[in-house]
Design a protein around this motif. Structure first.
Motif, PDB file in Angstrom:
ATOM      1  N   GLU A  43      -9.771   4.302  -0.304  1.00 37.52           N
ATOM      2  CA  GLU A  43      -9.901   2.847  -0.294  1.00 37.52           C
ATOM      3  C   GLU A  43      -9.810   2.340   1.301  1.00 37.52           C
ATOM      4  OE1 GLU A  43     -10.065  -1.076  -1.274  1.00 37.52           O
ATOM      5  OE2 GLU A  43     -10.307   0.669  -2.479  1.00 37.52           O
ATOM      6  N   HIS A  44      -8.579   3.110   1.898  1.00 39.76           N
ATOM      7  CA  HIS A  44      -8.569   2.884   3.407  1.00 39.76           C
ATOM      8  C   HIS A  44      -7.484   3.904   3.897  1.00 39.76           C
ATOM      9  CE1 HIS A  44      -5.191   0.562   2.172  1.00 39.76           C
ATOM     10  NE2 HIS A  44      -4.571   0.927   3.271  1.00 39.76           N
ATOM     11  N   CYS A  45      -7.936   4.317   5.160  1.00 36.80           N
ATOM     12  CA  CYS A  45      -6.985   5.254   5.825  1.00 36.80           C
ATOM     13  C   CYS A  45      -6.539   4.725   7.078  1.00 36.80           C
ATOM     14  CB  CYS A  45      -8.034   6.631   6.201  1.00 36.80           C
ATOM     15  SG  CYS A  45      -6.840   7.773   7.258  1.00 36.80           S
ATOM     16  N   LEU A  46      -5.126   4.769   7.457  1.00 39.75           N
ATOM     17  CA  LEU A  46      -4.564   4.294   8.691  1.00 39.75           C
ATOM     18  C   LEU A  46      -3.811   5.402   9.285  1.00 39.75           C
ATOM     19  CD1 LEU A  46      -2.265   1.432   6.877  1.00 39.75           C
ATOM     20  CD2 LEU A  46      -4.485   1.062   8.062  1.00 39.75           C
ATOM     21  N   SER A  47      -3.949   5.183  10.838  1.00 43.59           N
ATOM     22  CA  SER A  47      -3.079   6.303  11.460  1.00 43.59           C
ATOM     23  C   SER A  47      -2.472   5.603  12.614  1.00 43.59           C
ATOM     24  CB  SER A  47      -4.218   7.150  12.038  1.00 43.59           C
ATOM     25  OG  SER A  47      -5.123   6.609  12.672  1.00 43.59           O
ATOM     26  N   ARG A  48      -1.260   6.350  12.938  1.00 44.19           N
ATOM     27  CA  ARG A  48      -0.573   5.705  14.055  1.00 44.19           C
ATOM     28  C   ARG A  48       0.334   6.828  14.723  1.00 44.19           C
ATOM     29  NH1 ARG A  48       3.587   7.925  12.862  1.00 44.19           N
ATOM     30  NH2 ARG A  48       5.135   7.670  11.133  1.00 44.19           N
ATOM     31  N   CYS A  85      -6.104   5.867  -1.879  1.00 43.74           N
ATOM     32  CA  CYS A  85      -7.200   6.257  -2.672  1.00 43.74           C
ATOM     33  C   CYS A  85      -7.097   5.205  -3.884  1.00 43.74           C
ATOM     34  CB  CYS A  85      -6.827   7.450  -3.287  1.00 43.74           C
ATOM     35  SG  CYS A  85      -6.871   8.993  -2.182  1.00 43.74           S
ATOM     36  N   ALA A  86      -8.250   4.875  -4.597  1.00 42.71           N
ATOM     37  CA  ALA A  86      -8.368   4.194  -5.765  1.00 42.71           C
ATOM     38  C   ALA A  86      -7.704   4.712  -6.955  1.00 42.71           C
ATOM     39  CB  ALA A  86      -9.831   3.785  -6.206  1.00 42.71           C
ATOM     40  N   PHE A  87      -7.857   6.226  -7.210  1.00 41.93           N
ATOM     41  CA  PHE A  87      -7.271   6.795  -8.255  1.00 41.93           C
ATOM     42  C   PHE A  87      -6.686   8.019  -7.962  1.00 41.93           C
ATOM     43  CE2 PHE A  87     -11.648   4.739  -9.139  1.00 41.93           C
ATOM     44  CZ  PHE A  87     -11.074   4.128 -10.393  1.00 41.93           C
ATOM     45  N   ARG A 141      -1.823   8.059  -1.325  1.00 39.41           N
ATOM     46  CA  ARG A 141      -1.123   7.592  -2.377  1.00 39.41           C
ATOM     47  C   ARG A 141      -2.166   6.633  -2.972  1.00 39.41           C
ATOM     48  NH1 ARG A 141       2.690   3.544   1.143  1.00 39.41           N
ATOM     49  NH2 ARG A 141       3.803   5.437   1.522  1.00 39.41           N
ATOM     50  N   THR A 142      -1.942   5.985  -4.198  1.00 41.12           N
ATOM     51  CA  THR A 142      -3.061   5.039  -4.816  1.00 41.12           C
ATOM     52  C   THR A 142      -2.745   3.766  -4.095  1.00 41.12           C
ATOM     53  OG1 THR A 142      -1.675   4.549  -6.719  1.00 41.12           O
ATOM     54  CG2 THR A 142      -3.170   6.372  -6.887  1.00 41.12           C
ATOM     55  N   ILE A 143      -3.791   2.733  -4.417  1.00 38.83           N
ATOM     56  CA  ILE A 143      -3.450   1.508  -3.943  1.00 38.83           C
ATOM     57  C   ILE A 143      -2.417   0.759  -4.776  1.00 38.83           C
ATOM     58  CG2 ILE A 143      -4.387  -0.933  -3.963  1.00 38.83           C
ATOM     59  CD1 ILE A 143      -7.249   0.288  -4.568  1.00 38.83           C
ATOM     60  N   SER A 144      -1.980   1.038  -5.836  1.00 40.44           N
ATOM     61  CA  SER A 144      -0.834   0.498  -6.425  1.00 40.44           C
ATOM     62  C   SER A 144       0.363   0.904  -6.006  1.00 40.44           C
ATOM     63  CB  SER A 144      -0.835   0.766  -8.097  1.00 40.44           C
ATOM     64  OG  SER A 144      -1.770   0.611  -8.616  1.00 40.44           O
TER      65      SER A 144
END
Ligand code: 0O2
Length: 196
Positions: A43-48, A85-87, A141-144
């Motif tokens: 769904e998306h990936c963040l980095s820092r 992730c979605a799932f 992790r999932t979106i939820s």
């Protein structure tokens, strides 16, 4: 140590490079999975790179001196990536792909999905080490799970809740469990669609 100096010493460019390399690696895994599943697993990936202040605060919290050694070799989350992730199955598939990579050694794993924290927090955590010895923390992790973690984090900073603390904790846990149950249902629906 001079407090004006970065806690990362001269390592900041190297940390940025490792983070960019990991992002590219994850993009490659994503493309390969997308071809197989005909569905984008991420769904998306963040980095820092952990901010100077957060890293110093984490050193103090862990009773560590505020040094480059603590930031890079004792604590292991100077570099952080969060893959959403979605799932649920996709979380584990990406985990497996990361483990198979010859480039990164997995030095620690925590499965807070199968073994949720008592407050309801769910996520899969991995600590990777590069050949040059830099560490990175990957949270999958999932979106939820991501939504719950963001809201719970937000609520931690709210004013003291006094006698209602126990009820609030119970409600947060209940929400986490309901979201986990929805994740399982969504996974079942996806499996049915893939089989059809
Ligand atoms: P930040 O600012 O988010 O990076 P360890 O020494 O490994 O046992 P550590 O480092 O706390 O202990 O590791 P753990 O348990 O794997 O947690 C690391 C990160 O996961 C935390 O980073 C949070 O980002 C996230 N996390 C863990 N538990 C919770 C939780 O209950 N709620 C939420 N919202 N996030 C959680 P930091 O270092 O706390 O801070």
């Amino acid at each position: 140590m001079n407090t004006q100096e970065s806690i990362y010493g001269a390592h900041r460019p190297a940390l940025e490079q490792v983070m960019d390399g990991l992002r590219r690696h994850i993009e490659n895994i994503r493309s390969e999975m997308e071809q197989k599943l005909s569905m984008d697993p991420i769904e998306h990936c963040l980095s820092r790179i952990k901010s100077e202040e957060s890293m110093r605060e984490k050193c103090r919290r862990n009773n560590l001196p505020e040094t480059t050694e603590s930031a890079l070799n004792i604590l292991t989350d100077a570099i952080g990536l969060r893959i959403v992730c979605a799932f649920v199955d996709d979380v584990y598939t990406i985990r497996d792909c990361l483990k198979e990579s010859g480039e990164y050694e997995v030095v620690k794993e925590k499965d807070y999905i199968r073994h949720a924290k008592p407050n309801g927090y769910r996520s899969y955590h991995m600590i990777l080490r590069t050949k040059a010895g830099y560490f990175a923390e990957i949270q999958l992790r999932t979106i939820s799970m991501d939504t719950w973690a963001a809201l719970e984090h937000h609520l931690k900073y709210k004013k003291s809740v006094g006698s209602r603390a126990a009820l609030i904790e119970e409600e947060l846990k209940r929400c986490a469990d309901e979201l986990a149950s929805t994740d399982l249902s969504m996974q079942t629906i996806r499996d049915m669609i893939l089989e059809a």
